[in-house]
Write a protein that holds these residues in place. Structure first.
Motif, PDB file in Angstrom:
ATOM      1  N   VAL A 270       0.828  -1.148  -0.202  1.00 23.50           N
ATOM      2  CA  VAL A 270      -0.300   0.410  -0.124  1.00 23.50           C
ATOM      3  C   VAL A 270       0.978   1.401   0.334  1.00 23.50           C
ATOM      4  N   ALA A 271       0.199   2.555  -0.758  1.00 22.03           N
ATOM      5  CA  ALA A 271       1.147   3.627  -0.636  1.00 22.03           C
ATOM      6  C   ALA A 271       1.437   4.494   0.395  1.00 22.03           C
ATOM      7  N   ILE A 272       2.280   4.472   0.566  1.00 21.74           N
ATOM      8  CA  ILE A 272       2.024   5.832   1.915  1.00 21.74           C
ATOM      9  C   ILE A 272       2.772   6.710   1.671  1.00 21.74           C
TER      10      ILE A 272
ATOM     11  N   ILE B 296      -7.688   5.822  -7.651  1.00 24.54           N
ATOM     12  CA  ILE B 296      -8.709   6.660  -7.333  1.00 24.54           C
ATOM     13  C   ILE B 296      -8.121   7.140  -5.783  1.00 24.54           C
ATOM     14  N   PRO B 297      -7.444   8.798  -5.547  1.00 24.97           N
ATOM     15  CA  PRO B 297      -6.394   9.127  -4.080  1.00 24.97           C
ATOM     16  C   PRO B 297      -7.893   8.828  -2.679  1.00 24.97           C
ATOM     17  N   ILE B 298      -7.782   8.193  -2.088  1.00 27.97           N
ATOM     18  CA  ILE B 298      -7.606   7.649  -0.243  1.00 27.97           C
ATOM     19  C   ILE B 298      -7.387   8.527   0.856  1.00 27.97           C
ATOM     20  N   GLY B 299      -7.147   9.694   1.705  1.00 32.33           N
ATOM     21  CA  GLY B 299      -6.996   9.302   2.385  1.00 32.33           C
ATOM     22  C   GLY B 299      -6.711   8.607   3.970  1.00 32.33           C
TER      23      GLY B 299
ATOM     24  N   GLY C 299      -8.993  -6.116  -9.200  1.00 32.75           N
ATOM     25  CA  GLY C 299     -10.323  -5.354 -10.161  1.00 32.75           C
ATOM     26  C   GLY C 299     -10.337  -3.683  -9.555  1.00 32.75           C
ATOM     27  N   GLY C 300     -10.466  -3.583  -8.747  1.00 30.72           N
ATOM     28  CA  GLY C 300     -10.185  -1.858  -8.516  1.00 30.72           C
ATOM     29  C   GLY C 300     -11.600  -1.780  -7.968  1.00 30.72           C
TER      30      GLY C 300
ATOM     31  N   ARG D 209      -5.399   4.171  -5.014  1.00 33.12           N
ATOM     32  CA  ARG D 209      -4.102   4.877  -4.082  1.00 33.12           C
ATOM     33  C   ARG D 209      -4.315   5.162  -2.572  1.00 33.12           C
ATOM     34  N   LEU D 210      -4.164   4.397  -1.446  1.00 35.56           N
ATOM     35  CA  LEU D 210      -4.016   4.814  -0.196  1.00 35.56           C
ATOM     36  C   LEU D 210      -2.667   5.780   0.088  1.00 35.56           C
ATOM     37  N   ILE D 211      -3.268   6.353   0.485  1.00 35.07           N
ATOM     38  CA  ILE D 211      -2.245   7.465   1.374  1.00 35.07           C
ATOM     39  C   ILE D 211      -2.190   7.538   3.333  1.00 35.07           C
ATOM     40  N   LEU D 212      -2.352   6.703   4.134  1.00 39.18           N
ATOM     41  CA  LEU D 212      -2.458   6.580   5.652  1.00 39.18           C
ATOM     42  C   LEU D 212      -0.966   6.686   6.123  1.00 39.18           C
TER      43      LEU D 212
END
Length: 424
Positions: free
Chosen positions: A7-9, A39-42, A73-74, A81-84
């Motif tokens: 997961v991209a952080i 889809i960017p999600i914080g 498949g998203g 794209r999860l930014i945690l």
């Protein structure tokens, strides 16, 4: 950018973070469509602060669920794209992270954590039109006229507290032989509440709980202030003992709840224990052992060990993406529930060509009896009411296991009062 568990952080530079904190960063703009294919999600999580006893497992569940969605498949072919980031349960830190997510990462939604920070951000979230799906189930977040962009996939804290007290009253007070003599003598049941006074999460349902206790005819003793990080609650137990309660409400997370129950038993406080959902789970059994026997609490999803629809993918994802974390709990399942709510909304908004804040909100508010599995009751949201369910499962620990004590439907039981209970 650092990759953790796939997961991209994203780590923001110090100057950019300070600029945002001081209000010098980019100005807020209305929620915009996400870039094609992404889809960017914080996510704002507590993995090091005073609620990390339940927050770490929740954060892991968030990561697992997002990775599972991407591997399936998203969202209609678009990857999330999860930014945690961890905020240590500090409200200013959460505000800074939110501004960064909004202004730099251009997120279309946020997965949040605590009541204090979620409530503090609610006016800004509404202005920015960014859906905020939180692990705070505070009743104050359920009135769309005040918090139109706040959601969660669970019964709210006030509904939970009322349901727990009703279950104890109907199944224990009215039936248990321990209280037969007092019932026949016309005595009222007595309750004391243990919670962290300055913590918005802990105090969120107290007004509703006291009103409901009075409705049922309880005598209410003096509240006891117990820190979220308490390792000793003997003074609070001794103070409560003077009132001689029949039942104690515990409003903190697992660690301090275990401390209070352990001290109550050590000091021979003869009272039953009611525990809110973030204090009641597999962790409590591990911390208390045999002392957990008879403790009653709330579960807004199935426990991790239960065999319910959707739990197979939760367990498979945990093993595949984060096998080093051995002891998974209901917190993982609660995380999945919120992510599944967001997932269904993202799919519907995207299909409608409205993959933005207003579109996601409209999708959630269109859900009627949405079944996301995981032991979660069917979820219904409207533009007038963001309480997704009135059904609450209350459990009791018997022989070291969770046993269903009562399924309470407050809307069905109190149809005339249900509309008035929205928003607190």
């Amino acid at each position: 950018m650092i990759k953790r568990g796939g997961v991209a952080i994203t780590i923001v530079g110090l100057l950019a973070t300070l600029a945002l904190a001081m209000g010098c960063g980019p100005q807020a703009t209305p929620a915009a469509p996400a870039p094609a294919g992404e889809i960017p999600i914080g996510a704002i999580m507590d993995t090091t602060g005073p609620t990390s006893d339940v927050g770490k497992d929740y954060a892991a569940g968030i990561q697992d669920a997002i990775r599972w969605i991407n591997d399936q498949g998203g969202v209609n072919g678009k990857r999330i794209r999860l930014i945690l980031n961890d905020y240590g349960y500090r409200v200013p830190e959460a505000v800074t992270l939110y501004k960064r997510y909004r202004d730099i990462d251009k997120v279309v939604a946020v997965l949040g954590w605590g009541t204090g920070d979620t409530s503090a951000l609610a006016p800004t979230v509404a202005k920015d039109q960014i859906p905020y799906i939180s692990a705070s189930y505070s009743g104050e977040l359920t009135d769309p006229s005040k918090t139109p962009y706040n959601f969660f996939a669970a019964s709210d804290y006030s509904t939970n507290a009322r349901a727990a007290l009703l279950a104890w009253y109907e199944e224990i007070w009215l039936k248990d032989d321990r209280f037969k003599a007092e019932r026949e003598a016309g005595k009222k049941p007595r309750i004391v509440m243990f919670y962290s006074f300055p913590t918005p999460y802990s105090s969120a349902p107290i007004k509703a709980l006291k009103e409901f206790a009075q409705l049922l005819g309880f005598e209410i003793g003096p509240d006891q202030d117990v820190s979220l990080t308490a390792l000793d609650a003997k003074s609070q137990v001794l103070a409560a003992k003077e009132f001689n309660p029949h039942v104690i409400w515990h409003g903190n997370t697992t660690q301090s709840v275990a401390t209070a129950i352990r001290d109550a038993k050590a000091l021979d406080l003869q009272a039953d224990h009611l525990v809110n959902n973030w204090g009641f789970g597999e962790e409590l059994l591990r911390l208390l052992g045999p002392q957990a026997e008879g403790v009653i609490g709330i579960a807004v999803t199935a426990f991790y060990s239960e065999n319910v629809p959707g739990m197979d993918r939760v367990k498979e994802a945990a093993q595949k993406y984060n096998p080093a974390l051995k002891e998974r709990t209901i917190r993982t399942v609660q995380a999945w529930a919120n992510v599944m709510l967001l997932y269904e909304a993202l799919k519907k908004a995207d299909a409608a060509g409205q993959l933005n804040g207003p579109g996601i909100r409209a999708a959630i508010e269109s859900f009627q009896n949405l079944d996301i599995g995981l032991g979660v009751p069917p979820l219904t949201y409207t533009s007038d009411d963001h309480r997704p369910t009135s059904q609450v499962r209350i459990y009791i620990v018997r022989n070291g296991k969770f046993e269903l004590l009562k399924l309470v439907d407050l809307k069905e039981k109190f149809a005339d009062r249900w509309p008035k209970w929205k928003g607190y």
